[in-house]
Design an enzyme around this catalytic site. Structure first.
Site, PDB file in Angstrom:
ATOM      1  N   GLU A  39      -6.003  -8.180  -1.213  1.00  0.00           N
ATOM      2  CA  GLU A  39      -6.560  -8.100   0.142  1.00  0.00           C
ATOM      3  C   GLU A  39      -8.048  -7.801   0.033  1.00  0.00           C
ATOM      4  O   GLU A  39      -8.434  -6.865  -0.668  1.00  0.00           O
ATOM      5  CB  GLU A  39      -5.901  -6.990   0.977  1.00  0.00           C
ATOM      6  CG  GLU A  39      -4.451  -7.204   1.345  1.00  0.00           C
ATOM      7  CD  GLU A  39      -3.935  -6.112   2.296  1.00  0.00           C
ATOM      8  OE1 GLU A  39      -4.768  -5.479   3.000  1.00  0.00           O
ATOM      9  OE2 GLU A  39      -2.718  -5.881   2.312  1.00  0.00           O
ATOM     10  N   GLU A  61       0.803  -1.224   0.000  1.00  0.00           N
ATOM     11  CA  GLU A  61       0.000   0.000   0.000  1.00  0.00           C
ATOM     12  C   GLU A  61       0.840   1.279   0.000  1.00  0.00           C
ATOM     13  O   GLU A  61       0.698   2.136   0.882  1.00  0.00           O
ATOM     14  CB  GLU A  61      -0.975  -0.008   1.191  1.00  0.00           C
ATOM     15  CG  GLU A  61      -1.940  -1.178   1.153  1.00  0.00           C
ATOM     16  CD  GLU A  61      -2.954  -1.154   2.287  1.00  0.00           C
ATOM     17  OE1 GLU A  61      -2.751  -0.384   3.248  1.00  0.00           O
ATOM     18  OE2 GLU A  61      -3.947  -1.906   2.211  1.00  0.00           O
TER      19      GLU A  61
END
Length: 444
Positions: A336, A216
């Site tokens: 995810e 991320e």
């Protein structure tokens, strides 16, 4: 960076590293030895999926052909999970068994990819104690995780400040030459590491599925995205210069940025378009082999569960598969996705509905040979690790309905892989583990 790994047995894992997540493939070979609380008769678990007595075959690297993952020249779709703390558990002899249990339980429902840390910097049980200084015992724990299947940018900035550099922002991680040097040294140490259990160098290990540059990444100090884009270009080239064989991905959440204003409407909120990332632009970098997307409507929309969660998720997945196929020409991995038990109005029934929607969208792409390469649950926990639960834990032994949904998706994915592949089952059924080598953190 992440590692993806295959493991035809619990002691033969194929891994892929990113910055650093590791994707590892695991086998369903020992699944029959483990029983979870679901009706296996209805799921046909006695079929040949779990009967892997064939002789070991020579493994080959997972590669990419246009918008599909490929093994042995044939399309390969995955169903998997996240369990980020495997390296830390492997370090302690009293908890190492939990690593094996995780793979066993995941294997029992047909999961084939696992995403986990390949980093821990400057703190408790640190892999990298200080720049270019590593704890060999922690490295051996990572060796174990990889063999069982066959961090942090803020910390780098702290090290640079300790060295006398005047860095004031986490985002200096992406541009300061000293910090970039730290990162490259770390990447090289991982890629050229020789596993003490298998005697195979990570960069040469077909257990590894792919590398991920960072979990991320964001650079909100430069909403244009230029600083992060330059970093991705430099690091993709650097990783490929050492390891040209494994797949590479960035680790993005999937937010659209200013380079693609027509796609901003798909973002969960306005802020998502101002964090310095761009799904299309970032994934068009030379050397980046596939795209990633995360799905967290509870974190991005509201922590009160509502129908809006499902509407957003449906649109979010479809837009990214469309762009992966029509613009990028690369597969997209939904790396995810999850729902927190801490959310208001949470129920296991809603989680099942959410998982089912994600799986349905991926399967619709799989049916047509499309770019929806697979999905990874956030996150799978074995029994006895509840103390690490962030709210998103899926404990298969305690979640029979969710286990059934996961199993059925695995079985459907396997059917399509079998249609595409004419090869021994041992190569068709793989489990991948993603190991994070770095993640986005706040400077503190």
């Amino acid at each position: 960076m992440a590692i993806s790994c295959f493991y035809p047995s619990l002691h033969e894992t194929i891994c892929l590293l990113s910055v650093f997540f590791v994707l590892v493939n695991i086998s369903t070979a020992n699944a029959a030895e483990f029983s979870i609380d679901i009706d296996y008769s209805s799921l046909q678990t006695n079929d040949h999926w779990f009967d892997l007595d064939a002789e070991d075959e020579e493994w080959t690297m997972v590669t990419r052909k246009e918008n599909q993952f490929v093994v042995g020249g044939k399309p390969f779709y995955v169903n998997g999970f996240n369990t980020y703390w495997l390296m830390l558990l492997a370090l302690d002899s009293s908890t190492r068994v939990k690593v094996t249990q995780t793979f066993e339980q995941a294997s029992a429902v047909g999961l084939t990819v696992c995403r986990t840390w390949a980093f821990n910097d400057g703190g408790w049980r640190a892999l990298q104690i200080s720049p270019s200084l590593y704890d060999e015992q922690v490295f051996k724990a990572l060796d174990f995780v990889v063999s069982e299947a066959k961090k942090y940018k803020a910390q780098y900035v702290k090290w640079a400040n300790a060295a006398g550099l005047n860095l004031t922002s986490d985002d200096d991680f992406f541009s300061d030459p000293t910090v970039i040097g730290y990162y490259k040294d770390y990447v090289k140490a991982i890629l050229t590491r020789t596993n003490t259990l298998t005697n195979i160098t990570y960069k040469d290990d077909p257990t590894i599925f792919a590398w991920e540059l960072m979990n991320e990444p964001r650079c909100p100090s430069d909403p244009s995205g230029n600083r992060l884009q330059s970093w991705i270009q430099e690091m993709a080239f650097y990783v490929k210069s050492i390891d040209p064989n494994h797949l590479l991905e960035v680790g993005l959440e999937g937010f659209y940025g200013p380079a693609t204003p027509e796609r901003l409407r798909y973002n969960p909120n306005t802020f998502a378009g101002q964090v310095g990332t761009d799904f299309l632009k970032n994934h068009q970098v030379f050397g980046v082999d596939f795209a990633t997307v995360h799905i967290y409507p509870d974190a991005w929309l509201s922590n009160t569960i509502s129908e809006a969660y499902l509407q957003f998720t449906d649109s979010w997945i479809q837009s990214h598969i469309e762009d992966a196929e029509g613009v990028l020409g690369k597969p997209v991995l939904f790396a995810e996705f999850g729902v927190s038990a801490k959310d208001r109005n949470y129920s296991s029934g809603f989680r099942d509905q959410f998982f089912g929607l994600v799986y349905k969208n991926i399967l619709n792409s799989t049916r047509t040979g499309g770019g929806g390469g697979g999905g990874l649950i956030w996150q799978l926990f074995p029994d006895g690790t509840d103390y690490m639960d962030d709210g998103y834990a899926v404990v298969l032994t305690k979640s029979p309905s969710t286990s059934s949904i996961v199993y059925l998706q695995s079985k459907r994915i396997r059917i399509f892989n079998s249609m595409y592949m004419e090869m021994p089952l041992r190569l068709q059924e793989r489990f991948s583990v993603v190991v994070m080598l770095s993640k986005r953190e706040e400077l503190g």
